[in-house]
Design an enzyme around this catalytic site. Structure first.
Site, PDB file in Angstrom:
ATOM      1  CB  CYS A  25      -2.888  -7.968  -3.206  1.00  0.00           C
ATOM      2  SG  CYS A  25      -2.956  -7.191  -4.811  1.00  0.00           S
ATOM      3  CG  ASP A  66      -7.299   0.127  -0.321  1.00  0.00           C
ATOM      4  OD1 ASP A  66      -7.156  -0.117   0.899  1.00  0.00           O
ATOM      5  OD2 ASP A  66      -6.339   0.314  -1.097  1.00  0.00           O
TER       6      ASP A  66
HETATM    7  O1  LIG Z   1       0.159  -2.728  -3.066  1.00  0.00           O
HETATM    8  C1  LIG Z   1       0.480  -1.773  -3.792  1.00  0.00           C
HETATM    9  O2  LIG Z   1       1.645  -1.385  -3.846  1.00  0.00           O
HETATM   10  C2  LIG Z   1      -0.573  -1.066  -4.588  1.00  0.00           C
HETATM   11  C3  LIG Z   1      -0.179  -0.070  -5.463  1.00  0.00           C
HETATM   12  C4  LIG Z   1      -1.111   0.612  -6.233  1.00  0.00           C
HETATM   13  C5  LIG Z   1      -2.461   0.297  -6.124  1.00  0.00           C
HETATM   14  C6  LIG Z   1      -2.867  -0.694  -5.245  1.00  0.00           C
HETATM   15  C7  LIG Z   1      -1.961  -1.386  -4.470  1.00  0.00           C
HETATM   16  N1  LIG Z   1      -2.344  -2.363  -3.572  1.00  0.00           N
HETATM   17  C8  LIG Z   1      -3.683  -2.641  -3.155  1.00  0.00           C
HETATM   18  O3  LIG Z   1      -3.947  -2.028  -1.918  1.00  0.00           O
HETATM   19  C9  LIG Z   1      -4.964  -2.739  -1.249  1.00  0.00           C
HETATM   20  C10 LIG Z   1      -4.758  -2.798   0.255  1.00  0.00           C
HETATM   21  O4  LIG Z   1      -3.470  -3.084   0.655  1.00  0.00           O
HETATM   22  P1  LIG Z   1      -3.095  -3.263   2.209  1.00  0.00           P
HETATM   23  O5  LIG Z   1      -3.658  -4.595   2.636  1.00  0.00           O
HETATM   24  O6  LIG Z   1      -3.667  -2.120   2.968  1.00  0.00           O
HETATM   25  O7  LIG Z   1      -1.603  -3.277   2.241  1.00  0.00           O
HETATM   26  C11 LIG Z   1      -5.034  -4.107  -1.889  1.00  0.00           C
HETATM   27  O8  LIG Z   1      -6.265  -4.161  -2.595  1.00  0.00           O
HETATM   28  C12 LIG Z   1      -3.928  -4.106  -2.903  1.00  0.00           C
HETATM   29  O9  LIG Z   1      -4.379  -4.734  -4.086  1.00  0.00           O
END
Ligand SMILES: O=C(O)c1ccccc1N[C@@H]1O[C@H](COP(=O)(O)O)[C@@H](O)[C@H]1O
Length: 208
Positions: free
Chosen positions: A6, A130
């Site tokens: 992502c 998450d």
């Molecule tokens: O990544 C972003 O900036 C974000 C912003 C708003 C909502 C979701 C976002 N990201 C999502 O967060 C999770 C986990 O991220 P990480 O691996 O802990 O960095 C993932 O599902 C992204 O889609």
């Protein structure tokens, strides 16, 4: 197992990550995020991708109209709802976008949130769990307590997200059995700039 990377912002990185084995790429459609991309930027990445890869837009508390317009302009095949979207909202969105995968993300603060997550299963295609962060919606690098997730077995497919990295993914998957995993900040050099060596390392770890 599905593997979603992502926070893609650059066409060349999207294309390379798809060739390394990702089954889905995610695009942040939340304006406050440093990983935000416009529908035109998403389209530029999607134009370089193979057809079979899932292209997921991440939204948080956007209107149905804004989501539908972004999907139409960019070519997204799925939407991830990362805010406080209700069951009714998910149901209505699914009716208006029947060919688009609807993924409801829940930020898990305590075990009651597992029960809440399961209430969505009939109204969405996929769940995503998450970690909760008091100031940020996502992309935080914060992990869930995987021990509390060992018995999580909803009636629909689900992604494990939150702070996954090439270093910790094996431990997570020993404890938890999701249908897919989702990584963002764990494979970056800076927000929105993916580290292709880390992505390669991830797929090497997943082979074992
Ligand atoms: O990544 C972003 O900036 C974000 C912003 C708003 C909502 C979701 C976002 N990201 C999502 O967060 C999770 C986990 O991220 P990480 O691996 O802990 O960095 C993932 O599902 C992204 O889609």
């Amino acid at each position: 197992m599905r593997v979603k990377i992502c926070g893609i912002t650059k066409p060349i990185q999207g294309k390379t990550i798809a060739s390394l084995g990702a089954t889905a790429l995610g695009f942040i459609c939340v304006r406050a995020s440093p990983r935000y991309v416009t529908p035109e930027q998403i389209r530029a990445v999607i134009d370089e991708l193979p057809q079979q890869i899932d292209k997921i837009g991440v939204f948080a508390n956007s209107s149905k109209e804004e989501i539908a317009q972004t999907v139409a302009e960019s070519g997204l095949t799925g939407v991830q709802l990362h805010g406080d979207e209700s069951i009714e909202f998910c149901q209505q969105l699914r009716e208006s976008l029947p060919k688009v995968e609807i993924i409801k993300a829940l930020r898990i603060k305590n075990t009651d949130d597992f029960t809440k997550a399961k209430t969505y299963t009939k109204y969405v295609d996929t769940l995503l769990l998450d970690a909760y962060h008091p100031q940020q919606l996502g992309g935080t690098g914060k992990t869930l307590n995987w021990d509390t997730l060992q018995k999580f077995d909803p009636d629909c497919p689900w992604f494990l997200a939150g702070g996954l990295t090439p270093q910790n993914v094996s431990e997570a998957l020993e404890k938890v059995k999701p249908s897919g995993i989702d990584l963002s900040s764990g494979v970056e050099t800076a927000p929105g700039d993916k580290d292709l060596d880390k992505v390669r390392d991830l797929f090497e770890k997943l082979k074992n």
